[in-house]
Design a protein around this motif. Structure first.
Motif, PDB file in Angstrom:
ATOM      1  N   LEU A  47      -6.791  65.596  13.955  1.00 48.93           N
ATOM      2  CA  LEU A  47      -5.370  65.268  13.872  1.00 48.93           C
ATOM      3  C   LEU A  47      -5.085  64.727  12.476  1.00 48.93           C
ATOM      4  N   SER A  48      -4.277  65.457  11.700  1.00 48.80           N
ATOM      5  CA  SER A  48      -3.854  64.965  10.383  1.00 48.80           C
ATOM      6  C   SER A  48      -2.599  64.122  10.584  1.00 48.80           C
ATOM      7  N   ILE A  49      -2.677  62.865  10.175  1.00 47.44           N
ATOM      8  CA  ILE A  49      -1.628  61.906  10.517  1.00 47.44           C
ATOM      9  C   ILE A  49      -1.016  61.318   9.249  1.00 47.44           C
ATOM     10  N   ALA A  50       0.322  61.338   9.201  1.00 42.39           N
ATOM     11  CA  ALA A  50       1.067  60.678   8.125  1.00 42.39           C
ATOM     12  C   ALA A  50       1.206  59.212   8.492  1.00 42.39           C
ATOM     13  N   VAL A  51       0.638  58.359   7.643  1.00 42.27           N
ATOM     14  CA  VAL A  51       0.591  56.918   7.904  1.00 42.27           C
ATOM     15  C   VAL A  51       1.512  56.213   6.907  1.00 42.27           C
ATOM     16  N   PRO A  52       2.361  55.271   7.359  1.00 46.04           N
ATOM     17  CA  PRO A  52       3.312  54.611   6.453  1.00 46.04           C
ATOM     18  C   PRO A  52       2.645  53.609   5.520  1.00 46.04           C
ATOM     19  N   VAL A  53       1.868  54.132   4.569  1.00 49.91           N
ATOM     20  CA  VAL A  53       1.219  53.310   3.543  1.00 49.91           C
ATOM     21  C   VAL A  53       1.453  53.994   2.194  1.00 49.91           C
ATOM     22  N   PRO A  54       1.443  53.238   1.081  1.00 49.87           N
ATOM     23  CA  PRO A  54       1.744  53.826  -0.230  1.00 49.87           C
ATOM     24  C   PRO A  54       0.571  54.595  -0.824  1.00 49.87           C
ATOM     25  N   LEU A  55       0.088  55.596  -0.105  1.00 50.70           N
ATOM     26  CA  LEU A  55      -1.002  56.441  -0.575  1.00 50.70           C
ATOM     27  C   LEU A  55      -0.596  57.899  -0.378  1.00 50.70           C
ATOM     28  N   LYS A  67      -1.450  60.811   0.650  1.00 53.00           N
ATOM     29  CA  LYS A  67      -2.347  61.664   1.420  1.00 53.00           C
ATOM     30  C   LYS A  67      -2.106  61.448   2.903  1.00 53.00           C
ATOM     31  N   VAL A  68      -2.590  62.384   3.695  1.00 53.92           N
ATOM     32  CA  VAL A  68      -2.613  62.198   5.139  1.00 53.92           C
ATOM     33  C   VAL A  68      -4.051  61.849   5.533  1.00 53.92           C
ATOM     34  N   PHE A  69      -4.209  61.328   6.751  1.00 56.66           N
ATOM     35  CA  PHE A  69      -5.516  60.828   7.193  1.00 56.66           C
ATOM     36  C   PHE A  69      -5.916  61.556   8.477  1.00 56.66           C
ATOM     37  N   ASP A  70      -7.162  62.036   8.481  1.00 55.93           N
ATOM     38  CA  ASP A  70      -7.659  62.800   9.626  1.00 55.93           C
ATOM     39  C   ASP A  70      -8.331  61.891  10.637  1.00 55.93           C
ATOM     40  N   TYR A  71      -7.955  62.053  11.914  1.00 59.00           N
ATOM     41  CA  TYR A  71      -8.515  61.290  13.031  1.00 59.00           C
ATOM     42  C   TYR A  71      -8.993  62.258  14.106  1.00 59.00           C
ATOM     43  N   LEU A  72      -9.785  61.722  15.002  1.00 62.87           N
ATOM     44  CA  LEU A  72     -10.233  62.486  16.161  1.00 62.87           C
ATOM     45  C   LEU A  72      -9.264  62.290  17.322  1.00 62.87           C
ATOM     46  N   PRO A  73      -9.143  63.277  18.202  1.00 63.97           N
ATOM     47  CA  PRO A  73      -8.298  63.098  19.387  1.00 63.97           C
ATOM     48  C   PRO A  73      -8.939  62.130  20.373  1.00 63.97           C
ATOM     49  N   LEU A  74      -8.166  61.729  21.357  1.00 64.77           N
ATOM     50  CA  LEU A  74      -8.693  60.870  22.422  1.00 64.77           C
ATOM     51  C   LEU A  74      -9.728  61.624  23.251  1.00 64.77           C
ATOM     52  N   PRO A  75     -10.728  60.934  23.776  1.00 64.48           N
ATOM     53  CA  PRO A  75     -11.675  61.589  24.684  1.00 64.48           C
ATOM     54  C   PRO A  75     -10.950  62.153  25.911  1.00 64.48           C
ATOM     55  N   GLN A  76     -11.483  63.184  26.483  1.00 61.29           N
ATOM     56  CA  GLN A  76     -10.919  63.853  27.663  1.00 61.29           C
ATOM     57  C   GLN A  76      -9.514  64.404  27.446  1.00 61.29           C
ATOM     58  N   THR A  77      -9.185  64.734  26.194  1.00 58.23           N
ATOM     59  CA  THR A  77      -7.923  65.426  25.920  1.00 58.23           C
ATOM     60  C   THR A  77      -8.260  66.727  25.201  1.00 58.23           C
ATOM     61  N   ASP A  78      -7.333  67.682  25.264  1.00 59.29           N
ATOM     62  CA  ASP A  78      -7.572  68.949  24.575  1.00 59.29           C
ATOM     63  C   ASP A  78      -6.392  69.289  23.677  1.00 59.29           C
ATOM     64  N   VAL A  89     -13.311  64.605   6.091  1.00 58.00           N
ATOM     65  CA  VAL A  89     -13.880  63.321   6.505  1.00 58.00           C
ATOM     66  C   VAL A  89     -15.228  63.583   7.178  1.00 58.00           C
ATOM     67  N   PRO A  90     -16.287  62.918   6.730  1.00 59.98           N
ATOM     68  CA  PRO A  90     -17.585  63.102   7.385  1.00 59.98           C
ATOM     69  C   PRO A  90     -17.483  62.794   8.871  1.00 59.98           C
ATOM     70  N   LEU A  91     -18.146  63.594   9.686  1.00 58.38           N
ATOM     71  CA  LEU A  91     -18.001  63.479  11.135  1.00 58.38           C
ATOM     72  C   LEU A  91     -18.335  62.085  11.640  1.00 58.38           C
ATOM     73  N   ILE A 148       1.757  62.764  13.740  1.00 54.55           N
ATOM     74  CA  ILE A 148       0.908  63.943  13.569  1.00 54.55           C
ATOM     75  C   ILE A 148       1.681  64.990  12.775  1.00 54.55           C
ATOM     76  N   VAL A 149       1.103  65.454  11.661  1.00 53.82           N
ATOM     77  CA  VAL A 149       1.769  66.474  10.853  1.00 53.82           C
ATOM     78  C   VAL A 149       1.012  67.797  10.848  1.00 53.82           C
ATOM     79  N   ASP A 150      -0.239  67.778  11.313  1.00 54.01           N
ATOM     80  CA  ASP A 150      -1.017  69.021  11.366  1.00 54.01           C
ATOM     81  C   ASP A 150      -2.196  68.813  12.306  1.00 54.01           C
ATOM     82  N   ILE A 151      -2.736  69.923  12.813  1.00 55.65           N
ATOM     83  CA  ILE A 151      -3.910  69.854  13.709  1.00 55.65           C
ATOM     84  C   ILE A 151      -4.939  70.847  13.189  1.00 55.65           C
ATOM     85  N   PRO A 152      -5.698  70.452  12.137  1.00 54.68           N
ATOM     86  CA  PRO A 152      -6.677  71.372  11.539  1.00 54.68           C
ATOM     87  C   PRO A 152      -7.966  71.430  12.360  1.00 54.68           C
ATOM     88  N   GLN A 153      -8.708  72.515  12.158  1.00 53.11           N
ATOM     89  CA  GLN A 153     -10.009  72.658  12.823  1.00 53.11           C
ATOM     90  C   GLN A 153     -11.128  72.006  12.020  1.00 53.11           C
TER      91      GLN A 153
END
Length: 747
Positions: free
Chosen positions: A8-16, A18-29, A61-63, A52-57
Motif C-alpha cells: 500500500l503506497s500511502i500519502a502521509v501528511p508530513v513535509p517529505l 515521497k509516499v510510504f509503502d506499508y503492508l496490508p492488514l493480516p487476513q485481508t486481500d 522498502v526491504p521486506l 492510499i494512493v497506489d497499490i503496487p506489487q
C-alpha cells in the motif's frame, strides 16, 4: 520470508516529497483496498492518518522493514475521482508533498481519523401506541395524575410534531420529566441528522437583463463544456444576476453549483440572494464553521443524489468540496488576494477552480470589476473568454470619482475638514456614508515627541498598533499584545501620543461630530465573533442615515443601496511600494471601495483623499476606466519582464538566528545553479537571496530567493529535477523553508 502479494503506497501528511509503502492488514486481500481509502499507520513514534494512493506489487522498502497499517478506516473511497486527481495535480504544480496536498482535501475531523457519518440530534414526539391500542387520551391523562409535570408536558406536545430537548427545556421541563414519559412509553425518541442545509424559497423572479448582461449570459449558456469566462463588469453592473441566471439551468437539472467568495462576511448576503432565487439546498463552507458543522456540510455535498439541486457557497478551501454532480463554478471577486493560500501548501483557489472545471468539463466564471492582470492577460490571449459589462445595471448611475488634494488642507484625526462638511450634507439628505481607512485600531503607532521613541514590536520589524477598545498595544503581524504605557519607556516623558488614524480613532471622531447618527465600525476586531458582520450591517440595510467606517472588509462585493458618499483615506503607500504588484492592488482596492457608492437610483460620489494628487497612475485611474490603467500596468510588466509575462517561484526560509536563513538560501542557489548547468536548461534565472521586506517577523529572520523563467514548462521541469536535492541538504535543522509557485505576496 515470502514476498507479500501487494503493498500500500500511502500519502502521509508530513513535509517529505515521497509516499510510504506499508503492508496490508493480516487476513485481508486486494479486494479490501482501493486508492482513496484512509488508513491509520505507525509513523516514527506516532500514529498518523494517511491516504492510499497506489497499490503496487513491488516496493523499494526491504521486506523486513515494511510495517503493516494499524487500521483500514474506510470501506469505500470518500474522495470522488476528480478530487483524487486534483490532489495529484496540486502536488505536481505547486511542488508540495503529496501527503500534505491530500490533507487539504479532508475536513479536519476526517484528517483525525473520525468516521464519515453525519451527526445526529435527538428529538421527542408523542408515542404512536394509542393508534394501535384501545387506550384513550383520557386513560393516559388519568395515569399521569400523580405526575403533574409529566401530565402537563404530555398535554403540551402536539401529535405528529418533533420537539428538540432544548425546546422542551425552554418550556421549563427538566430532563427527568422527559425521561419519565419515555419510561412509560408515552413519548418516543427520534434521531435525525443535526445538519440541515438552507432551503431556498424561490420567491424572487429573475431580473430583466440589459443587452450586455444578456449577451454575456448567452455566451455562457451556449455550451455546457469547459470554458473559463472572465466576467469583467464595473461595480454595480449586475454580475451577480448573470451568475444567478447562468446557474439556473444547472439547478433545474438537479446538479450542483460551486460559488467561491473571498470573505466570510460576504456569505450572508450571498446566501440571501441565492435562497430567494432558487428552490435548492444551499450549503455554506468556510473557516467560521466548527469542525462538526463543516464535516456535516461536506458529507451533505458528497451524498447528493442528483434529484434536487445544491448550491455550495464558500471561501477558498470550499474548492475542495466533493461534488459528484458539479455543473458550474463561479469565483466572485476573482482578483482578491484571499484566494491565495499563504501558509502550508500555497495554492491559489481561483486557479485550482479552473483546473477542476477543466477536469469536469464544465464552465467556470471568474467575476470582478477589477480583474487581476493575470486573468486579463489570459483573456487577451484568448485562453479565457472575455465578457464585458461596462454599464451599471438598472437605474444605477456611474459613481463620480474625485481626488481631494490633502496638501495644505486642514484636517482632524486624519480626515480633511472640508470632507466632514460633505459627510454632513450627505446625512442631511438622509443618505449613508462610507469612510474607508485600511488600518485597524486607534492609531498605527505610539510616539514620544520629546525623544522620538516609537512603540515597536520586539519580535517583528513593525510598529505596534494602538488600540483603545480596550486600551493596549498590538502587533498585527505576530499577534503580540502588551499594556498601553503611561509614559515613554525611553525618557519617561508623559507626552506620548498616538500618531495617525485607524478605524477606532475615526469612529470616535465621527461619533463626536455626528452624535445623532449611528457610526458603524467594520474591521477584523469588531467582526471577530460569529455572525457579527451580519448583525453590524443590519441597520445599514434599513436605509436610515448612518456612517460606515471600515477596512477592506467593506470593499468586497457588498451592496449598500443608500450609500451615496465614499471617502478613502491612507491609500498612498501603495503608490511607492517595492512590490511590483502594489499599484495593481491599490487600484483594485480603490475602485472596489468607491464602487460601494450610488448602486441604486441615487447618484454616488467617491472621494480619494491623498497627498499625491499628481501621481500619474492615480490620475489615469480617475480619468479612464480600470482597463486603461490595467493596459498601462501590463505594458510596464512586459517591458520589465515581470508576471504575467514571466513565471516565478519564491523560495522562502526563516530562522531564529540572523543570517542563517540567508546562508541556507545561498547554498540552495549554488545547488540549483549546479543542477541548471548539468541539465542544460536555458532561460532559468535567480535573484537573491535577499532579506524579506519585513526581515524579522514573529521572532524569526526571513530571507527569500526568486527563481524566474519566461517558459512555464521549462521552470516546472527544472524544479521537478531539483527540489528533491533540497530536502536532502544537511546541517540546517533550525531552518524552515517553503516553495511558493506563482507568488502574489512579497512579504
Amino acid at each position: 520470508m515470502v514476498q507479500p502479494p501487494f503493498y500500500l503506497s500511502i500519502a502521509v501528511p508530513v513535509p517529505l516529497p515521497k509516499v510510504f509503502d506499508y503492508l496490508p492488514l493480516p487476513q485481508t486481500d486486494l479486494s479490501d483496498y482501493q486508492a482513496g481509502l484512509r488508513v491509520r499507520i505507525p509513523f516514527g513514534g506516532q500514529t498518523l492518518i494517511g491516504t492510499i494512493v497506489d497499490i503496487p506489487q513491488h516496493s523499494d522498502v526491504p521486506l523486513g522493514k515494511a510495517k503493516p497499517i494499524n487500521e483500514l478506516i474506510d470501506s469505500k473511497p470518500l474522495l470522488p475521482q476528480d478530487l483524487f486527481r486534483l490532489g495529484h495535480w496540486i502536488s505536481e504544480y505547486y511542488h508540495q508533498p503529496l501527503g500534505e496536498c491530500f490533507d487539504l482535501l479532508w475536513p479536519v475531523l476526517l484528517r483525525k481519523g473520525q468516521s464519515a457519518e453525519t451527526s445526529l440530534s435527538r428529538f421527542w414526539q408523542r408515542s404512536t401506541r394509542l393508534t394501535s391500542t384501545s387506550e384513550s387520551i383520557t386513560d393516559v391523562m388519568a395515569s399521569l395524575s400523580r405526575a403533574p409535570r409529566q401530565q402537563a408536558l404530555y398535554e403540551q406536545l402536539e401529535e405528529g410534531t418533533l420537539y428538540a430537548p432544548k425546546q422542551i427545556a425552554d418550556w421549563g421541563y427538566t430532563p427527568s420529566v422527559i425521561q419519565g414519559l419515555s419510561t412509560k412509553e408515552l413519548i418516543d425518541a427520534v434521531d435525525k441528522p443535526s445538519f440541515e442545509p438552507t432551503k431556498g424559497r424561490n420567491e424572487a423572479p429573475p431580473r430583466e437583463l440589459n443587452q450586455e448582461q444578456a449577451d454575456a449570459l448567452e455566451m455562457i449558456r451556449r455550451h455546457n463544456a469547459f470554458q473559463t469566462y472572465l466576467l469583467d463588469g464595473v461595480t454595480g453592473s449586475g454580475k451577480t444576476e448573470v451568475y444567478l441566471q447562468a446557474i439556473a439551468p444547472v439547478i433545474e437539472r438537479g446538479q450542483q453549483a460551486l460559488v467561491l467568495v473571498p470573505e466570510i462576511g460576504l456569505t450572508p448576503q450571498t446566501i440571501r440572494r441565492f435562497s430567494q432565487r432558487f428552490d435548492a439546498d444551499i450549503l455554506v463552507l468556510h473557516s467560521g464553521l466548527n469542525p462538526r458543522e463543516r464535516l456535516d456540510a461536506w458529507l451533505c455535498a458528497l451524498n447528493a443524489k442528483g434529484e434536487r439541486g445544491q448550491i455550495i457557497i464558500g471561501t477558498r478551501s470550499a474548492v475542495f468540496t466533493p461534488l459528484p454532480h458539479l455543473g458550474i463554478i463561479v469565483i466572485d471577486e476573482e482578483h482578491d488576494a484571499s484566494f491565495k493560500q499563504q501558509e502550508g501548501v500555497r495554492y491559489h483557489g481561483r486557479d485550482v477552480a479552473v483546473v477542476r472545471g477543466k477536469q469536469r468539463n464544465i464552465p467556470v466564471i471568474l467575476g470582478s470589476a477589477t480583474p487581476s492582470l493575470d486573468s486579463l492577460h489570459n483573456a487577451l490571449n484568448q485562453k479565457y473568454q472575455h465578457l464585458k459589462l461596462t454599464e451599471r445595471a438598472g437605474d444605477a448611475q456611474s459613481t463620480r470619482l474625485k481626488i481631494f488634494n490633502l496638501k495644505k488642507q486642514p484636517q482632524d484625526q486624519g480626515l480633511a475638514t472640508a470632507l466632514v462638511a460633505d459627510i454632513k450634507a450627505t446625512l442631511a439628505r438622509e443618505e449613508q456614508v462610507l469612510v474607508f481607512v485600511n488600518r485597524r485600531g486607534f492609531a498605527p503607532t505610539l510616539y514620544c515627541p520629546d525623544c522620538g521613541w516609537m512603540a515597536e514590536c520586539k519580535r517583528c520589524d513593525a510598529k505596534m498598533t494602538t488600540h483603545q477598545k480596550p486600551p493596549y498595544l498590538h502587533c498585527h503581524h505576530c499577534d503580540t499584545k502588551q499594556a498601553l504605557p503611561r509614559q515613554c519607556p525611553n525618557c519617561m516623558s508623559q507626552h506620548i501620543q498616538p500618531v495617525g488614524a485607524g478605524t477606532e480613532r475615526l469612529e470616535h471622531f465621527l461619533e463626536q461630530q455626528f452624535p445623532a447618527c449611528p457610526v458603524i465600525r467594520v474591521d477584523r476586531d469588531s467582526t471577530a465573533n460569529k455572525h457579527a458582520m451580519e448583525a453590524l450591517l443590519k441597520p445599514v440595510f434599513t436605509g436610515e442615515p448612518c456612517i460606515l467606517v471600515g477596512t477592506q472588509m467593506l470593499a468586497k462585493g457588498h451592496h449598500f443601496p443608500n450609500v451615496t458618499l465614499v471617502i478613502t483615506i491612507n491609500v498612498d503607500s501603495g503608490f511607492f511600494s517595492a512590490d511590483f504588484r502594489a499599484m495593481e492592488k491599490t487600484a483594485q482596492l480603490l475602485l472596489q471601495v468607491t464602487g460601494r457608492a450610488g448602486r441604486e437610483a441615487k447618484a454616488g460620489t467617491a472621494i480619494i483623499q491623498t497627498e499625491f494628487a499628481e501621481h500619474p497612475m492615480l490620475s489615469l485611474l480617475v480619468r479612464e476606466p480600470y482597463s486603461a490603467l490595467a493596459s498601462a500596468l501590463l505594458q510596464e510588466r512586459k517591458e520589465r519582464q515581470l508576471p504575467p509575462f514571466t513565471f516565478q517561484v519564491l523560495v522562502r526560509a526563516d530562522s531564529h538566528r540572523p543570517q542563517e536563513a540567508e546562508h541556507f538560501l545561498h547554498v540552495v542557489r549554488q545547488q540549483l545553479h549546479q543542477r541548471l548547468i548539468s541539465t542544460g536548461y536555458a532561460g532559468v534565472t535567480f535573484l537573491g537571496p535577499l532579506p524579506s521586506p519585513m526581515e524579522l517577523k514573529a521572532g524569526r529572520f526571513r530571507s527569500q530567493l526568486w527563481i524566474n523563467s519566461q517558459n512555464r514548462t521549462v521552470l516546472h521541469r527544472f524544479l521537478n529535477q531539483s527540489l528533491t536535492d533540497l530536502y536532502q541538504l544537511k546541517g540546517f535543522h533550525r531552518i524552515r523553508w517553503s516553495i511558493d509557485v506563482d507568488p502574489t505576496e512579497n512579504v
